[in-house]
Design an enzyme around this catalytic site. Structure first.
Site, mmCIF file in Angstrom:
data_model
loop_
_atom_site.group_PDB
_atom_site.id
_atom_site.type_symbol
_atom_site.label_atom_id
_atom_site.label_comp_id
_atom_site.label_asym_id
_atom_site.label_seq_id
_atom_site.Cartn_x
_atom_site.Cartn_y
_atom_site.Cartn_z
ATOM 1 N N GLY A 1 17.482 -15.484 12.422
ATOM 2 C CA GLY A 1 16.319 -15.219 13.264
ATOM 3 C C GLY A 1 16.685 -14.442 14.514
ATOM 4 C CB SER A 2 14.746 -13.981 17.634
ATOM 5 O OG SER A 2 13.583 -13.488 16.994
ATOM 6 C CB VAL A 3 20.108 -16.239 17.889
ATOM 7 C CG1 VAL A 3 19.438 -17.349 18.698
ATOM 8 C CG2 VAL A 3 20.198 -16.629 16.416
#
Length: 577
Positions: free
Chosen positions: A298-300
């Site tokens: 995901g966005s990490v």
């Protein structure tokens, strides 16, 4: 009669001269009877934390048994069998978790046997219990030792340390400890010693004969491992994870604390976990999900794609784009806030965690450039961390949609340690270093055999200037007005973070799972942003939110851990010597 006498005389003369009976040499047979072969058991090496506190060490457990055969008499003509069964049962019941009646039943089997054991109640005894029974001086009560491993800290980096368990060795006709999980398994050869032996001549009373040579080879004890783990940080982390596990019952949690400058892992754990001493929870958590499981981050992952866009010259913070949604190849990709924030500058894409912004950055880079950076970050390759079963993950990169979604961490599968390796670049001006768990290896006497070496991975991925841009944006994530990470703000602490909410692929196929909790929520944080050294990375899968938010749940782990790290750093109290 005279004939019989002559036959016996001839036979004795033959034996006296040839020293042979039924084809067996009596001299050799006598030597064997009075020769004692003794195995000198080697100790398995100890596993320590970075400050020398024992995490896993050798121990012994014992099984008690009773000899019942009345032909068992020692050389002093004293019984080596149970003489008084009632008294023996009464006394053993004071130590064993068995009633006197139950023990008495064991001592009176239905069929004649040489010896008996007492089931599970008579096994796994400690040295203290053994000595208590020996002090009773009960005839016929004997013990057999079983090698075992002592894990004094219980639930403590259990999947990192692993397990060593006794296994029967046909060659030596004895049990020895074999590493079956974690570092115990990976470094099994390093930790395992080599047994020695002593061959000596004894008399009928088993006493060593004087003036007789003995053959002696000493045991070579196993080598010791000193880990990079800090027991104080590790114990604190375990406590935080246990609290969250009990309160929100997630499918899994992972947590790693690393010194990015060196690659040393200071603390690492997961839920579900197990107690290596009692084995409680082992059947439900055999997998080391830090390396054996892969997931879409995901966005990490935007830390990586943002660094690539900046470093390749494709990031203009003052350029504007339309947020909310973007269409690619017939598919529509939305921001987490589906309505978006209107037309906004690219300078806000990172802090708002805008998927549409990162799709556009990927398009500006082009798939070839982005693929080159993914290769530089070694995505899809094992880190080589010293744990068994590491999975390399993979990247879906065939279509324009595949290529676009990797920019915000979907369509790419990683393991936790791959992410730690990628984040280490923030502490070294774009140069990744390998995550490591072993600080040094010493021999049994404490002499260092192998010391710690920082292991650079590849060449620098991006410049120091790019690093500063990434870190400035990680600080902005804490902004309450526009950032997604205000829950992680800690006063004026010099930290930077990136949050993540990754969809979970439907295991039955066909897209992703639906529902508010069917995500892997995550956060990565670094300290200090002026010159990053420490990194914390947390993930939590499918928690029961119970009226709260995933950010608040993760913050209940992140903030106290980061606070400990900041205190440690400011006091100049090094985490390891």
């Amino acid at each position: 009669m005279a004939l019989v006498f002559l036959v016996f005389t001839a036979r004795f003369l033959y034996i006296g001269i040839s020293k042979t009976v039924n084809g067996q040499n009596l001299s050799q047979r006598t030597k064997q009877l009075y020769k004692r072969n003794e195995v000198i058991k080697a100790s398995r090496g100890t596993i320590y934390d970075c400050n020398g506190l024992a995490i896993a060490e050798d121990s012994h457990l014992y099984t008690v048994y009773a000899i019942l055969d009345k032909s068992s008499i020692n050389y002093k003509n004293k019984p080596e069998y149970v003489v008084n069964k009632s008294e023996t049962a009464e006394k053993l019941a004071k130590v064993l978790p068995l009633s006197a009646d139950k023990i008495y039943q064991y001592l009176n089997p239905k069929h004649k046997v040489f010896q008996v054991q007492f089931g599970t109640g008579g096994s796994g005894l400690t040295l203290k219990q053994k000595k208590q029974i020996e002090a009773m001086k009960l005839p016929g009560i004997k013990f057999v030792a079983t090698p075992s491993r002592l894990y004094p800290n219980g639930n403590f980096a259990s999947h990192i340390i692993g397990l060593a368990q006794p296994e029967y060795n046909k060659k030596t006709n004895s049990e020895m400890l074999i590493g079956t999980m974690g570092l115990e398994a990976y470094f099994n050869d390093t930790l395992t010693g080599k047994d020695g032996y002593r061959i000596s001549t004894v008399d009928a009373s088993e006493n060593q004969s004087p003036n007789q040579n003995q053959v002696y080879k000493p045991a070579e004890n196993g080598n010791n491992l000193y880990l990079t783990l800090n027991s104080q940080l590790q114990s604190y982390l375990e406590a935080r994870l246990t609290e969250v596990q009990k309160a929100y019952d997630p499918t899994s949690i992972t947590a790693v604390v690393e010194d990015m400058k060196t690659g040393k892992i200071l603390a690492a754990s997961q839920r579900p976990t197990f107690n290596p001493q009692t084995k409680k929870g082992l059947t439900k958590s055999y997998r080391n999900i830090l390396v054996q499981d892969t997931y879409e981050p995901g966005s990490v992952f935007k830390v990586l794609s943002f660094a690539a866009a900046v470093n390749s010259g494709n990031y203009n913070p003052n350029e504007y784009y339309r947020s909310g949604s973007v269409s690619i190849g017939g598919s529509t990709i939305h921001d987490w806030l589906t309505s978006g924030w209107g037309t906004i500058p690219f300078s806000q894409a990172f802090e708002r965690s805008s998927n549409t912004g990162f799709v556009k950055l990927e398009q500006k880079m082009g798939s070839k450039t982005w693929a080159k950076y993914l290769k530089r970050f070694h995505i899809g390759e094992k880190t080589g961390i010293t744990l068994p079963g590491e999975q390399p993950g993979f990247i879906s990169f065939k279509t324009p949609v595949d290529q676009a979604v990797t920019a915000f961490g979907q369509g790419v599968n990683v393991n936790v340690m791959q992410m730690m390796q990628a984040y280490s670049s923030l502490g070294n001006n774009g140069q990744m270093v390998k995550p490591q768990l072993v600080d040094k290896v010493t021999d049994f006497n404490g002499k260092t055999i192998k010391g710690y070496q920082i292991k650079k991975v590849g060449t620098p991925i991006y410049s120091a200037k790019t690093k500063r841009v990434v870190l400035a944006n990680m600080r902005k994530v804490l902004n309450k007005q526009s950032g997604t990470g205000s829950a992680y703000k800690m006063g004026n602490a010099d930290i930077g973070v990136k949050t993540g909410t990754a969809q979970i692929a439907n295991p039955k196929g066909g897209g992703y799972l639906k529902g508010d909790s069917n995500y892997i929520f995550s956060v990565v944080g670094v300290y200090p942003t002026k010159n990053p050294r420490y990194c914390i990375y947390l993930t939590i899968k499918q928690p029961h939110l119970a009226g709260t938010t995933a950010e608040k749940i993760l913050a209940s782990i992140f903030k106290p851990m980061m606070s400990r790290i900041i205190t440690m750093a400011k006091s100049n109290n090094s985490h390891c010597p």
